[in-house]
Design a protein around this motif. Sequence first.
Motif, PDB file in Angstrom:
ATOM      1  N   GLN A  16       0.830  -1.206   0.000  1.00 51.90           N
ATOM      2  CA  GLN A  16       0.000   0.000   0.000  1.00 51.90           C
ATOM      3  C   GLN A  16       0.867   1.259   0.000  1.00 51.90           C
ATOM      4  OE1 GLN A  16      -3.599   0.020   0.012  1.00 51.90           O
ATOM      5  NE2 GLN A  16      -3.134  -2.071  -0.614  1.00 51.90           N
ATOM      6  N   PHE A  20       0.976   4.181  -2.868  1.00 56.38           N
ATOM      7  CA  PHE A  20       0.802   5.601  -2.534  1.00 56.38           C
ATOM      8  C   PHE A  20       1.953   6.432  -3.102  1.00 56.38           C
ATOM      9  CE2 PHE A  20       1.796   9.092   0.453  1.00 56.38           C
ATOM     10  CZ  PHE A  20       0.677   9.884   0.213  1.00 56.38           C
ATOM     11  N   ILE A  24       1.351   9.554  -5.775  1.00 58.87           N
ATOM     12  CA  ILE A  24       1.444  10.949  -5.335  1.00 58.87           C
ATOM     13  C   ILE A  24       2.185  11.806  -6.354  1.00 58.87           C
ATOM     14  CG2 ILE A  24       1.365  10.391  -2.877  1.00 58.87           C
ATOM     15  CD1 ILE A  24       4.400  10.993  -2.799  1.00 58.87           C
ATOM     16  N   GLU A 228      -6.904   3.438  -7.807  1.00 55.72           N
ATOM     17  CA  GLU A 228      -5.826   4.128  -7.091  1.00 55.72           C
ATOM     18  C   GLU A 228      -6.271   5.463  -6.518  1.00 55.72           C
ATOM     19  OE1 GLU A 228      -2.235   2.530 -10.047  1.00 55.72           O
ATOM     20  OE2 GLU A 228      -3.303   4.398 -10.491  1.00 55.72           O
ATOM     21  N   ARG A 230      -8.028   6.452  -4.014  1.00 56.61           N
ATOM     22  CA  ARG A 230      -7.922   6.732  -2.574  1.00 56.61           C
ATOM     23  C   ARG A 230      -6.538   7.291  -2.225  1.00 56.61           C
ATOM     24  NH1 ARG A 230      -7.436   1.300  -3.324  1.00 56.61           N
ATOM     25  NH2 ARG A 230      -5.854   0.116  -2.151  1.00 56.61           N
ATOM     26  N   PHE A 231      -5.528   6.881  -2.972  1.00 57.47           N
ATOM     27  CA  PHE A 231      -4.180   7.417  -2.733  1.00 57.47           C
ATOM     28  C   PHE A 231      -4.065   8.840  -3.281  1.00 57.47           C
ATOM     29  CE2 PHE A 231      -3.526   2.755  -3.254  1.00 57.47           C
ATOM     30  CZ  PHE A 231      -3.228   2.482  -1.922  1.00 57.47           C
ATOM     31  N   THR A 232      -4.706   9.088  -4.426  1.00 57.20           N
ATOM     32  CA  THR A 232      -4.707  10.441  -4.994  1.00 57.20           C
ATOM     33  C   THR A 232      -5.422  11.409  -4.055  1.00 57.20           C
ATOM     34  OG1 THR A 232      -4.596   9.698  -7.288  1.00 57.20           O
ATOM     35  CG2 THR A 232      -5.577  11.848  -6.905  1.00 57.20           C
ATOM     36  N   TRP A 234      -5.488  11.293  -0.829  1.00 55.04           N
ATOM     37  CA  TRP A 234      -4.534  11.637   0.221  1.00 55.04           C
ATOM     38  C   TRP A 234      -3.434  12.556  -0.308  1.00 55.04           C
ATOM     39  CZ3 TRP A 234      -5.150  11.756   5.113  1.00 55.04           C
ATOM     40  CH2 TRP A 234      -6.052  10.876   5.735  1.00 55.04           C
ATOM     41  N   ASP A 235      -3.070  12.368  -1.564  1.00 53.24           N
ATOM     42  CA  ASP A 235      -2.100  13.261  -2.214  1.00 53.24           C
ATOM     43  C   ASP A 235      -2.613  14.696  -2.194  1.00 53.24           C
ATOM     44  OD1 ASP A 235       0.028  14.182  -3.871  1.00 53.24           O
ATOM     45  OD2 ASP A 235      -1.137  13.796  -5.677  1.00 53.24           O
TER      46      ASP A 235
END
Length: 422
Positions: A16, A20, A24, A228, A230-232, A234-235
């Motif tokens: 994970q 991430f 990012i 993907e 959910r990672f963006t 957070w980015d």
Amino acid sequence: MSEPKRKWLPGINFKQIGLFLAVIGPGIITASVDNDAGGITTYTLAGAHYGYSLLWTLIPIAIVLVIVQEMSARMGVVTGKGLSDLIRENFGLKLTVLLTLVLLVANLGNTMAEFAGVAASMEIFHVSKYIAVPIAAALVWVLVVKGTYSLVEKIFLVASGFYLTYAISGLMANPDWGYVAARTVVPTVNFNPGYLAMVIGLVGATIAPWMQFYIQSSIVDKGIKLSEYRFTKWDVIIGCLVTDIVAFFIIVTCAATIFPSGIAVESAAEAALALVPLAGQYSGWLFAFGLFNASILAASILPLATAYTVCEGMGWDSGIDKKFKDAPHFYTLYTMLIVIGAAIILIPGIPLIEIMVMSQVLNGILLPVILVFVLILINNKKLMGNYTNGKAYNYISWGLTIVMTLLTLAMIVTSVFPDLFG
């Protein structure tokens, strides 16, 4: 019986973390460039003229940034298209051409302002603008035209990390952190016209029209998948928070040193010089280097965002991974913006303040329109499917759009008629 093998650092999902780190970039870079030469100057003047009393505005500013940037990022991932593409397809070519022309003129003015920041910061280190600006323009051009998306993004991320110089300057200023914390969470109400104008300036520096186009285009260019996202997300959140923290330390640095001394400063470059006798030579140099880094990063991104916007709106090929021959309009426009923006700064006696004000006015005219387009598009079921805004999110988003529109109109009035707020 042998003991079971222990997992290295149990509880940490390295897959994970790897995903991430691979995703990012667009969120952090876009938000970081929001603190460009104009933004840094605004935060500098806020601290130098009003001390800690405006720190509380950074909390709502962070919320606004996260919400607006998240919507554009989500559209990019779900549709696989840039904002200009979606506006052209859903609202027609004529309206798209009008919007891109206004953005083109505004971003040319913004690009000039960034090269002015390069010139001002390097003059503190006794480097003439006639040397600094052409070298900076050449480096920026070579980076994007000759590089790949992956390489360019990595360099932009490294440059975003250099904003930490402002945090170091803030720590070196040695403020009363208890008092700083109190001023950050407790709003200061002041109806002084100058104070209100500065609040408008801080909010106006938060969201620029180019940001919505750039983050969506860069996400599409990078090829981020829906799985993907959910990672963006957070980015985006991390980028907005870090940007707000940088603004916090700029205000704190100037509030702790320049404000109590009563020294009159009108720019970030003047603040860097004023910090030398007040907080030490290294603090002043760090502040000046931060201005240089912010200016050259924004001088790279703004023309890039403009090239994306115009080319997508016109249906032309665009993208850093493409060769010049495959995307001639994209690279020609990028080159022209850099050449013109840098060349005008080298003209003796050029009215830089007027140029910066006019670019901000054009940004202000375009911003509410772009926010309305974003909200209409993101609530289009045919485009977004199950990824439209929820009711609560829509209430907040439309409310923010109305507030931003009113504040933007006020910013335009104070820019065009500054004597009204004298």
